[in-house]
Design an enzyme around this catalytic site. Structure first.
Site, PDB file in Angstrom:
ATOM      1  N   TYR A   1       0.794  -1.222   0.000  1.00 39.83           N
ATOM      2  CA  TYR A   1       0.000   0.000   0.000  1.00 39.83           C
ATOM      3  C   TYR A   1       0.828   1.276   0.000  1.00 39.83           C
ATOM      4  O   TYR A   1       0.267   2.363   0.061  1.00 39.83           O
ATOM      5  CB  TYR A   1      -0.930   0.017   1.224  1.00 39.83           C
ATOM      6  CG  TYR A   1      -1.797  -1.221   1.308  1.00 39.83           C
ATOM      7  CD1 TYR A   1      -2.779  -1.457   0.356  1.00 39.83           C
ATOM      8  CD2 TYR A   1      -1.616  -2.156   2.310  1.00 39.83           C
ATOM      9  CE1 TYR A   1      -3.571  -2.598   0.423  1.00 39.83           C
ATOM     10  CE2 TYR A   1      -2.405  -3.291   2.393  1.00 39.83           C
ATOM     11  CZ  TYR A   1      -3.380  -3.505   1.435  1.00 39.83           C
ATOM     12  OH  TYR A   1      -4.156  -4.628   1.497  1.00 39.83           O
TER      13      TYR A   1
ATOM     14  N   THR B   1       4.730   3.360  -1.240  1.00 38.53           N
ATOM     15  CA  THR B   1       5.986   3.420  -1.978  1.00 38.53           C
ATOM     16  C   THR B   1       7.015   4.022  -1.035  1.00 38.53           C
ATOM     17  O   THR B   1       6.717   4.971  -0.309  1.00 38.53           O
ATOM     18  CB  THR B   1       5.839   4.309  -3.235  1.00 38.53           C
ATOM     19  OG1 THR B   1       4.729   3.835  -3.999  1.00 38.53           O
ATOM     20  CG2 THR B   1       7.087   4.262  -4.083  1.00 38.53           C
TER      21      THR B   1
ATOM     22  N   ASP C   1       2.309  -7.700  10.876  1.00 36.84           N
ATOM     23  CA  ASP C   1       2.976  -7.995   9.607  1.00 36.84           C
ATOM     24  C   ASP C   1       4.464  -8.247   9.848  1.00 36.84           C
ATOM     25  O   ASP C   1       5.320  -7.712   9.153  1.00 36.84           O
ATOM     26  CB  ASP C   1       2.765  -6.840   8.629  1.00 36.84           C
ATOM     27  CG  ASP C   1       3.130  -7.189   7.202  1.00 36.84           C
ATOM     28  OD1 ASP C   1       3.151  -8.385   6.864  1.00 36.84           O
ATOM     29  OD2 ASP C   1       3.413  -6.260   6.426  1.00 36.84           O
TER      30      ASP C   1
END
Length: 170
Positions: free
Chosen positions: A12, A14, A132
């Site tokens: 999601y 950069t 995550d």
């Protein structure tokens, strides 16, 4: 000046490395760039962005969490921005540069794993759960006085770096 960091592709966001001007210390920072939704079907990045900023603020000063310098909105790019400390590499990148046979450095790998476990425990003590956790989100900061060769090819079972957890956007 910013350059996209190769090999770092978030689902999601950069991520860019940004060189700072000489008056700011001639160093670099990482810029995490999250696009805001353009259509009603697009993912709502603002909720995760707010959550990540809150978590990084909660963990400020803890050595096991990445350091956030600033955050905000870039109206020209219609994006949310996090300004973070630039670390040497991820655990995944470091491990890829190690000998193919893990048995050669098994004690070193256990020591690195111990650092990750301690870092996760520090998050739990602060009431934060990392959803995550993976080698891409474990960053490495060289210890003072260690040279580049020692960082990439440790000569002992003691890691020449400390681990830092990153990416709290989930």
């Amino acid at each position: 000046r910013r350059t996209r960091i190769s090999g770092v592709a978030g689902a999601y966001a950069t991520v860019y490395r940004c060189a700072l001007p000489a008056w700011a210390g001639d160093t670099s920072v990482v810029l995490k760039h999250l696009d805001t939704p353009k259509h009603i079907q697009d993912r709502c990045a603002q909720v995760d962005f707010h959550s990540e900023v809150t978590i990084l603020d909660t963990l400020a000063g803890r050595p096991s969490a990445c350091k956030m310098f600033d955050f905000g909105l870039d109206p020209r790019a219609d994006a949310l921005l996090l300004v973070l400390k630039d670390y040497r590499c991820s655990l995944k990148q470091w491990r890829a540069a190690q000998p193919a046979d893990p048995a050669v450095q098994l004690r070193l790998y256990y020591a690195v794993f111990r650092q990750v476990v301690v870092a996760v425990g520090e998050l739990l003590d602060a009431g934060v759960i990392h959803f995550d956790l993976k080698c891409d989100n474990v960053l490495l900061e060289p210890l003072p006085g260690r040279n580049n060769a020692e960082f990439w090819s440790p000569s002992s079972a003691t890691p020449p770096f400390k681990v830092v957890l990153a990416d709290f956007g989930e």
